[in-house]
Scaffold this motif. Structure first.
Motif, PDB file in Angstrom:
ATOM      1  N   LYS A  18     -14.934   1.252   9.149  1.00 50.59           N
ATOM      2  CA  LYS A  18     -14.672   0.524   7.904  1.00 50.59           C
ATOM      3  C   LYS A  18     -14.469  -0.964   8.166  1.00 50.59           C
ATOM      4  CE  LYS A  18     -12.674   4.463   5.416  1.00 50.59           C
ATOM      5  NZ  LYS A  18     -11.434   5.033   4.804  1.00 50.59           N
ATOM      6  N   LYS A  19     -13.745  -1.291   9.233  1.00 51.47           N
ATOM      7  CA  LYS A  19     -13.502  -2.693   9.581  1.00 51.47           C
ATOM      8  C   LYS A  19     -14.809  -3.408   9.888  1.00 51.47           C
ATOM      9  CE  LYS A  19     -11.203  -6.368  11.049  1.00 51.47           C
ATOM     10  NZ  LYS A  19     -10.396  -7.233  10.154  1.00 51.47           N
ATOM     11  N   ILE A  20     -15.659  -2.813  10.709  1.00 58.74           N
ATOM     12  CA  ILE A  20     -16.921  -3.450  11.072  1.00 58.74           C
ATOM     13  C   ILE A  20     -17.791  -3.645   9.836  1.00 58.74           C
ATOM     14  CG2 ILE A  20     -19.033  -3.242  12.449  1.00 58.74           C
ATOM     15  CD1 ILE A  20     -16.375  -3.745  14.015  1.00 58.74           C
ATOM     16  N   ASN A  56      -7.219  -1.122  28.154  1.00 59.00           N
ATOM     17  CA  ASN A  56      -6.541  -2.354  27.778  1.00 59.00           C
ATOM     18  C   ASN A  56      -7.431  -3.550  28.104  1.00 59.00           C
ATOM     19  OD1 ASN A  56      -3.740  -1.469  26.916  1.00 59.00           O
ATOM     20  ND2 ASN A  56      -3.830  -0.540  28.947  1.00 59.00           N
ATOM     21  N   TYR A  57      -7.286  -4.580  27.281  1.00 59.62           N
ATOM     22  CA  TYR A  57      -8.088  -5.790  27.466  1.00 59.62           C
ATOM     23  C   TYR A  57      -7.823  -6.439  28.825  1.00 59.62           C
ATOM     24  CZ  TYR A  57      -9.397 -10.711  27.007  1.00 59.62           C
ATOM     25  OH  TYR A  57      -9.911 -11.973  27.233  1.00 59.62           O
ATOM     26  N   GLN A  58      -8.893  -6.844  29.459  1.00 59.76           N
ATOM     27  CA  GLN A  58      -8.785  -7.613  30.709  1.00 59.76           C
ATOM     28  C   GLN A  58      -9.927  -8.617  30.780  1.00 59.76           C
ATOM     29  OE1 GLN A  58      -8.426  -5.388  34.407  1.00 59.76           O
ATOM     30  NE2 GLN A  58      -7.539  -3.635  33.328  1.00 59.76           N
ATOM     31  N   LEU A  59      -9.649  -9.741  31.415  1.00 66.89           N
ATOM     32  CA  LEU A  59     -10.672 -10.716  31.793  1.00 66.89           C
ATOM     33  C   LEU A  59     -10.433 -11.049  33.254  1.00 66.89           C
ATOM     34  CD1 LEU A  59     -12.835 -12.940  31.510  1.00 66.89           C
ATOM     35  CD2 LEU A  59     -11.043 -14.424  30.548  1.00 66.89           C
ATOM     36  N   PHE A  60     -11.461 -10.905  34.086  1.00 61.43           N
ATOM     37  CA  PHE A  60     -11.295 -11.236  35.499  1.00 61.43           C
ATOM     38  C   PHE A  60     -12.588 -11.809  36.055  1.00 61.43           C
ATOM     39  CE2 PHE A  60     -12.945  -6.945  35.511  1.00 61.43           C
ATOM     40  CZ  PHE A  60     -13.739  -6.844  36.641  1.00 61.43           C
ATOM     41  N   TYR A  61     -12.458 -12.469  37.197  1.00 61.98           N
ATOM     42  CA  TYR A  61     -13.589 -13.081  37.889  1.00 61.98           C
ATOM     43  C   TYR A  61     -13.591 -12.547  39.322  1.00 61.98           C
ATOM     44  CZ  TYR A  61     -13.528 -16.331  33.947  1.00 61.98           C
ATOM     45  OH  TYR A  61     -13.559 -16.873  32.685  1.00 61.98           O
ATOM     46  N   PRO A  62     -14.520 -11.659  39.670  1.00 69.69           N
ATOM     47  CA  PRO A  62     -14.489 -11.020  40.987  1.00 69.69           C
ATOM     48  C   PRO A  62     -14.966 -11.904  42.137  1.00 69.69           C
ATOM     49  CG  PRO A  62     -16.392 -10.286  39.768  1.00 69.69           C
ATOM     50  CD  PRO A  62     -15.598 -11.134  38.828  1.00 69.69           C
ATOM     51  N   ASP A  63     -15.577 -13.044  41.814  1.00 68.99           N
ATOM     52  CA  ASP A  63     -16.078 -13.934  42.854  1.00 68.99           C
ATOM     53  C   ASP A  63     -16.016 -15.371  42.339  1.00 68.99           C
ATOM     54  OD1 ASP A  63     -18.240 -14.194  41.067  1.00 68.99           O
ATOM     55  OD2 ASP A  63     -19.415 -12.671  42.112  1.00 68.99           O
ATOM     56  N   GLU A 100      -6.737   0.377  18.893  1.00 68.89           N
ATOM     57  CA  GLU A 100      -7.110  -0.312  17.649  1.00 68.89           C
ATOM     58  C   GLU A 100      -7.389  -1.797  17.876  1.00 68.89           C
ATOM     59  OE1 GLU A 100      -3.664   0.933  15.325  1.00 68.89           O
ATOM     60  OE2 GLU A 100      -4.942   2.398  14.327  1.00 68.89           O
ATOM     61  N   GLU A 101      -8.280  -2.049  18.818  1.00 69.11           N
ATOM     62  CA  GLU A 101      -8.706  -3.415  19.102  1.00 69.11           C
ATOM     63  C   GLU A 101     -10.107  -3.379  19.688  1.00 69.11           C
ATOM     64  OE1 GLU A 101      -6.046  -6.380  21.155  1.00 69.11           O
ATOM     65  OE2 GLU A 101      -7.685  -6.355  22.617  1.00 69.11           O
ATOM     66  N   PHE A 102     -10.929  -4.378  19.371  1.00 66.58           N
ATOM     67  CA  PHE A 102     -12.265  -4.482  19.936  1.00 66.58           C
ATOM     68  C   PHE A 102     -12.580  -5.950  20.225  1.00 66.58           C
ATOM     69  CE2 PHE A 102     -12.743  -4.451  15.273  1.00 66.58           C
ATOM     70  CZ  PHE A 102     -13.449  -5.631  15.050  1.00 66.58           C
ATOM     71  N   LEU A 103     -13.699  -6.175  20.888  1.00 66.85           N
ATOM     72  CA  LEU A 103     -14.142  -7.532  21.184  1.00 66.85           C
ATOM     73  C   LEU A 103     -15.312  -7.910  20.285  1.00 66.85           C
ATOM     74  CD1 LEU A 103     -14.210  -7.996  25.088  1.00 66.85           C
ATOM     75  CD2 LEU A 103     -12.707  -9.124  23.447  1.00 66.85           C
ATOM     76  N   ARG A 124     -10.745 -11.202  20.587  1.00 63.30           N
ATOM     77  CA  ARG A 124     -10.086  -9.920  20.419  1.00 63.30           C
ATOM     78  C   ARG A 124      -9.703  -9.736  18.961  1.00 63.30           C
ATOM     79  NH1 ARG A 124      -5.293 -10.032  24.745  1.00 63.30           N
ATOM     80  NH2 ARG A 124      -5.037  -7.857  24.016  1.00 63.30           N
ATOM     81  N   ILE A 125     -10.090  -8.603  18.379  1.00 60.94           N
ATOM     82  CA  ILE A 125      -9.820  -8.378  16.965  1.00 60.94           C
ATOM     83  C   ILE A 125      -9.134  -7.033  16.785  1.00 60.94           C
ATOM     84  CG2 ILE A 125     -10.869  -8.043  14.689  1.00 60.94           C
ATOM     85  CD1 ILE A 125     -13.022  -9.987  15.446  1.00 60.94           C
ATOM     86  N   PRO A 126      -7.938  -7.041  16.202  1.00 64.97           N
ATOM     87  CA  PRO A 126      -7.249  -5.768  15.905  1.00 64.97           C
ATOM     88  C   PRO A 126      -7.780  -5.188  14.606  1.00 64.97           C
ATOM     89  CG  PRO A 126      -5.878  -7.618  15.250  1.00 64.97           C
ATOM     90  CD  PRO A 126      -7.134  -8.217  15.861  1.00 64.97           C
TER      91      PRO A 126
END
Length: 266
Positions: free
Chosen positions: A74-76, A225-232, A247-250, A263-265
């Motif tokens: 419904k949100k989308i 859970n949301y994460q942002l990382f840089y492996p190199d 109840e969250e998406f990108l 990030r959108i709840p």
């Protein structure tokens, strides 16, 4: 005896002959199952040749989240300008057909087309067979708006760390320079910072992406859970979306070869 046994036998025979009755965890399709969802929805999507602003949704881990999936849909549908939705794996908890059908029925109500990527839970039981029947190949790609989206299987543990998952030679072939493609985005379930990703393949995996001109981001789920990382030190961001149950998406937006993430709840 005849008076009572005959109706019971008829009832049992009726149930056993009905293809839509989920009688076994080994069942991989029935007459009501969807077929080739990814291919059908990609045909709906088209190539977006004239779309200079690409906006899509990344979600994942819909297992045990039927109510949340209904609210997500419904949100989308209330959001303008969404080109497509990606469900980055773990549609199911136990790899059972009925779970996959439940979620797919809710997602079928999305206005934008959606595609799914295989998750580790989807590979349990007979989940692989159900997934390939309902959605299609475990590794596939598509082009939209001049961007190539490379969707692939990174569920190394479920493949017993056989050194072939993820399939790095396949990834390299998919990311060769291609006419009409200016950028690349990789999408899979398990990120390379997880113990469920084959540790022997991490460097080859990330080095491959770092070597691709126009590579924008690697997108994942699995961690819930949301994460942002840089492996190199390549500067390439690796994003993990939160689970459906949280109840969250990108929301991902790509304009002029640059990607932004929100990030959108719901």
């Amino acid at each position: 005896m005849r008076v009572f046994v005959a109706p019971i036998m008829i009832a049992v025979m009726g149930f056993s002959s009905c293809n839509s009755f989920e009688y076994s965890p080994n069942q991989t399709f029935d007459r009501n199952s969807y077929r080739d969802i990814n291919a059908g929805n990609l045909k709906r999507l088209g190539d977006g040749r004239n779309d200079d602003t690409v906006r899509f949704i990344l979600t994942g881990d819909t297992q045990r989240s039927r109510d949340e999936t209904v609210r997500f849909t419904k949100k989308i549908n209330e959001m303008p300008g969404i080109d497509f939705v990606v469900v980055a794996g773990d549609i199911t908890e136990f790899g059972v057909l009925q779970e996959m059908e439940w979620i797919s029925r809710s997602l079928a109500k999305l206005k934008p087309p959606y595609v799914a990527v295989i998750g580790n839970h989807d590979l349990t039981s007979r989940g692989r067979d159900a997934f390939t029947t309902m959605f299609g190949p475990l590794n596939y790609s598509f082009i939209y708006g001049g961007i190539k989206f490379v969707c692939h299987d990174t569920n190394s543990r479920e493949h017993k760390f056989n050194g072939q998952t993820p399939d790095i030679p396949w990834l390299k072939a998919e990311m060769q320079p291609q006419e009409g493609v200016s950028n690349y985005v990789a999408i899979s379930h398990v990120a390379p910072n997880s113990d469920d990703f084959d540790q022997a393949l991490i460097k080859g995996y990330t080095d491959n992406f770092a070597a691709v001109p126009g590579f924008l981001a690697s997108l994942h789920a699995h961690a819930h859970n949301y994460q942002l990382f840089y492996p190199d030190d390549s500067g390439i961001p690796y994003y993990i979306t939160s689970s459906m149950g949280n109840e969250e998406f990108l929301l991902v937006e790509i304009i002029n070869h640059k990607a932004s993430f929100e990030r959108i709840p719901f």
